[in-house]
Design a protein around this motif. Structure first.
Motif, PDB file in Angstrom:
ATOM      1  N   GLU A 190      17.450  27.757  82.563  1.00 10.20           N
ATOM      2  CA  GLU A 190      18.072  26.820  83.503  1.00 10.20           C
ATOM      3  C   GLU A 190      17.946  25.392  82.998  1.00 10.20           C
ATOM      4  O   GLU A 190      18.843  24.566  83.197  1.00 10.20           O
ATOM      5  CB  GLU A 190      17.421  26.951  84.874  1.00 10.20           C
ATOM      6  CG  GLU A 190      18.060  26.075  85.949  1.00 10.20           C
ATOM      7  CD  GLU A 190      17.462  26.310  87.323  1.00 10.20           C
ATOM      8  OE1 GLU A 190      17.982  25.732  88.299  1.00 10.20           O
ATOM      9  OE2 GLU A 190      16.475  27.080  87.427  1.00 10.20           O
ATOM     10  N   LYS A 191      16.838  25.076  82.314  1.00 11.93           N
ATOM     11  CA  LYS A 191      16.591  23.728  81.816  1.00 11.93           C
ATOM     12  C   LYS A 191      16.861  23.647  80.320  1.00 11.93           C
ATOM     13  O   LYS A 191      16.739  24.637  79.598  1.00 11.93           O
ATOM     14  CB  LYS A 191      15.140  23.322  82.101  1.00 11.93           C
ATOM     15  CG  LYS A 191      14.823  23.222  83.592  1.00 11.93           C
ATOM     16  CD  LYS A 191      13.383  22.771  83.815  1.00 11.93           C
ATOM     17  CE  LYS A 191      13.065  22.644  85.302  1.00 11.93           C
ATOM     18  NZ  LYS A 191      11.665  22.199  85.527  1.00 11.93           N
ATOM     19  N   GLN A 192      17.222  22.468  79.855  1.00 12.84           N
ATOM     20  CA  GLN A 192      17.497  22.261  78.436  1.00 12.84           C
ATOM     21  C   GLN A 192      16.258  22.583  77.610  1.00 12.84           C
ATOM     22  O   GLN A 192      15.181  22.032  77.842  1.00 12.84           O
ATOM     23  CB  GLN A 192      17.925  20.823  78.193  1.00 12.84           C
ATOM     24  CG  GLN A 192      18.251  20.500  76.746  1.00 12.84           C
ATOM     25  CD  GLN A 192      18.788  19.087  76.589  1.00 12.84           C
ATOM     26  OE1 GLN A 192      19.777  18.722  77.214  1.00 12.84           O
ATOM     27  NE2 GLN A 192      18.136  18.286  75.768  1.00 12.84           N
ATOM     28  N   PRO A 193      16.374  23.472  76.633  1.00 15.34           N
ATOM     29  CA  PRO A 193      15.200  23.845  75.840  1.00 15.34           C
ATOM     30  C   PRO A 193      14.844  22.783  74.811  1.00 15.34           C
ATOM     31  O   PRO A 193      15.680  21.966  74.406  1.00 15.34           O
ATOM     32  CB  PRO A 193      15.648  25.138  75.145  1.00 15.34           C
ATOM     33  CG  PRO A 193      17.130  24.988  75.022  1.00 15.34           C
ATOM     34  CD  PRO A 193      17.565  24.245  76.263  1.00 15.34           C
ATOM     35  N   GLN A 194      13.595  22.801  74.383  1.00 16.13           N
ATOM     36  CA  GLN A 194      13.182  21.943  73.282  1.00 16.13           C
ATOM     37  C   GLN A 194      13.715  22.513  71.973  1.00 16.13           C
ATOM     38  O   GLN A 194      13.838  23.727  71.814  1.00 16.13           O
ATOM     39  CB  GLN A 194      11.663  21.850  73.229  1.00 16.13           C
ATOM     40  CG  GLN A 194      11.048  21.105  74.392  1.00 16.13           C
ATOM     41  CD  GLN A 194       9.548  20.946  74.217  1.00 16.13           C
ATOM     42  OE1 GLN A 194       8.845  21.910  73.947  1.00 16.13           O
ATOM     43  NE2 GLN A 194       9.060  19.726  74.358  1.00 16.13           N
ATOM     44  N   THR A 195      14.030  21.611  71.032  1.00 18.93           N
ATOM     45  CA  THR A 195      14.510  22.036  69.727  1.00 18.93           C
ATOM     46  C   THR A 195      13.653  21.378  68.646  1.00 18.93           C
ATOM     47  O   THR A 195      13.132  20.279  68.833  1.00 18.93           O
ATOM     48  CB  THR A 195      15.984  21.671  69.531  1.00 18.93           C
ATOM     49  OG1 THR A 195      16.154  20.257  69.631  1.00 18.93           O
ATOM     50  CG2 THR A 195      16.855  22.352  70.591  1.00 18.93           C
ATOM     51  N   SER A 196      13.499  22.057  67.530  1.00 21.61           N
ATOM     52  CA  SER A 196      12.488  21.667  66.554  1.00 21.61           C
ATOM     53  C   SER A 196      12.678  20.263  66.011  1.00 21.61           C
ATOM     54  O   SER A 196      11.731  19.458  65.981  1.00 21.61           O
ATOM     55  CB  SER A 196      12.472  22.678  65.402  1.00 21.61           C
ATOM     56  OG  SER A 196      11.948  23.911  65.832  1.00 21.61           O
ATOM     57  N   TRP A 197      13.871  19.935  65.542  1.00 21.08           N
ATOM     58  CA  TRP A 197      14.057  18.620  64.945  1.00 21.08           C
ATOM     59  C   TRP A 197      14.043  17.510  65.990  1.00 21.08           C
ATOM     60  O   TRP A 197      13.589  16.400  65.720  1.00 21.08           O
ATOM     61  CB  TRP A 197      15.347  18.575  64.133  1.00 21.08           C
ATOM     62  CG  TRP A 197      15.159  19.202  62.788  1.00 21.08           C
ATOM     63  CD1 TRP A 197      15.636  20.406  62.361  1.00 21.08           C
ATOM     64  CD2 TRP A 197      14.403  18.669  61.696  1.00 21.08           C
ATOM     65  NE1 TRP A 197      15.233  20.660  61.077  1.00 21.08           N
ATOM     66  CE2 TRP A 197      14.476  19.611  60.640  1.00 21.08           C
ATOM     67  CE3 TRP A 197      13.666  17.499  61.510  1.00 21.08           C
ATOM     68  CZ2 TRP A 197      13.838  19.401  59.414  1.00 21.08           C
ATOM     69  CZ3 TRP A 197      13.043  17.299  60.287  1.00 21.08           C
ATOM     70  CH2 TRP A 197      13.135  18.232  59.256  1.00 21.08           C
ATOM     71  N   ASN A 198      14.493  17.791  67.191  1.00 22.26           N
ATOM     72  CA  ASN A 198      14.418  16.808  68.264  1.00 22.26           C
ATOM     73  C   ASN A 198      12.962  16.545  68.645  1.00 22.26           C
ATOM     74  O   ASN A 198      12.565  15.407  68.903  1.00 22.26           O
ATOM     75  CB  ASN A 198      15.210  17.280  69.482  1.00 22.26           C
ATOM     76  CG  ASN A 198      15.222  16.275  70.597  1.00 22.26           C
ATOM     77  OD1 ASN A 198      14.602  16.486  71.639  1.00 22.26           O
ATOM     78  ND2 ASN A 198      15.919  15.176  70.398  1.00 22.26           N
TER      79      ASN A 198
END
Length: 316
Positions: A247-255
């Motif tokens: 439901e929520k925006q996931p974390q991404t590695s480079w971000n």
């Protein structure tokens, strides 16, 4: 679960025996799929490319036309895959111990049919297509690659996203014994990426299992990788072990590593420079001169509507 990890009916009993044996030979070689339907002119001449060919691959009308394909040597020796090292030649040099078979992808989160899906079962479920796509890296180089795969949207339809699903998170397998780059804290491992659900469902978004009509090599993300042609290459996560709808925006590695340099969207945009280099130009691997970068990597006609009303400089 729709797809069983261990089928109750043996494959040989529900598939023509000749096709069954062809498929088993292919799966033993790399658990991928490649293409009898790819034109001979597209096949590599490098004798080292000994992966099994995937039968019955259809050409897609979504292929990019009028582009010269990069050489097989370019595609397989100049790669970003930090789990095997940070230099462009490291993935080819250091991925020999990686075992892409057998392979299972966990699909969970906001879905009606979660489960552990074997790649073999996915390949029996979804017809495969050949698609020629541009690949544009944030480091301002590009390639044109003939991928083999199936639309991610077809897989998502099968697992039935719930009404709460708004994003799709992807995670790369984490095997330090086989992936020497994991020994170094270049990023927070395992590697993670994400898309909005509508981006993931777009017809251009591909789950790739092959290139040049053959199964993916380890350095290219075997046995299963994402290809999102209008985004910078690091969004196209490799060796996918888990897909989770959220439901929520996931974390991404480079971000997570450098948010000021790598946004969640990471759409190819010549008007938004990376803090350390311009994105207005790019160098096609194998060419000397640089060329203009195309908005959304040349796929604006197909995907610009996804970002209607958004400020793509703010949402970089």
């Amino acid at each position: 679960m729709l797809i069983r990890t261990t089928p109750t009916i043996p494959t040989r009993e529900i598939t023509d025996e000749r096709l069954y044996l062809d498929r088993r030979a292919f799966l033993r070689a790399s658990v991928g799929v490649a293409a009898g339907g790819v034109a001979g002119a597209l096949l590599p001449t490098d004798e080292a490319f000994a992966q099994a060919a995937i039968p019955n691959v259809k050409k897609s009308n979504l292929s990019t036309t009028g582009e010269k394909l990069n050489a097989f040597e370019d595609i397989t020796s100049y790669n970003n895959f930090y789990e095997f090292g940070t230099d462009k030649g490291d993935p080819k040099a250091n991925s020999g111990r990686f075992k892409p078979t057998p392979w299972t992808v966990k699909i969970d989160g906001e879905v009606g049919k979660p489960g552990d899906y074997t790649l073999e079962d996915l390949l029996k479920r979804f017809p495969l297509e050949e698609r020629v796509y541009r690949l544009r890296c944030v480091e301002a180089w590009s390639m044109v690659i003939p991928w083999v795969g199936f639309p991610l949207g077809d897989l998502l339809k099968v697992v039935e996203p719930t009404s709460k699903a708004r994003f799709v998170e992807f995670t790369t397998v984490q095997r330090p014994a086989e992936m020497p780059g994991l020994r170094y804290p270049v990023l927070e491992w395992p590697y993670r990426e994400g898309l909005r659900l509508d981006e993931a469902q777009h017809p251009l978004t591909l789950m790739a299992v092959g290139l040049y009509g053959k199964t993916l090599l380890n350095q290219n993300g075997a046995p299963l990788r994402l290809v999102v042609p209008w985004k910078y290459g690091f969004k196209s996560i490799k060796s996918i072990a888990r897909i989770r709808l959220t439901e929520k925006q996931p974390q991404t590695s480079w971000n997570m590593s450098a948010a000021q340099e790598y946004g969640f969207y990471s759409n190819v945009n010549p008007q938004v420079d990376h803090p350390r280099w311009s994105q207005a130009k790019e160098r096609r691997i194998g060419e000397f001169l640089r060329r203009d970068t195309l908005m959304l990597n040349g796929y604006a006609d197909q995907v610009a509507a996804l970002y209607k009303g958004m400020d793509l400089k703010k949402n970089y």
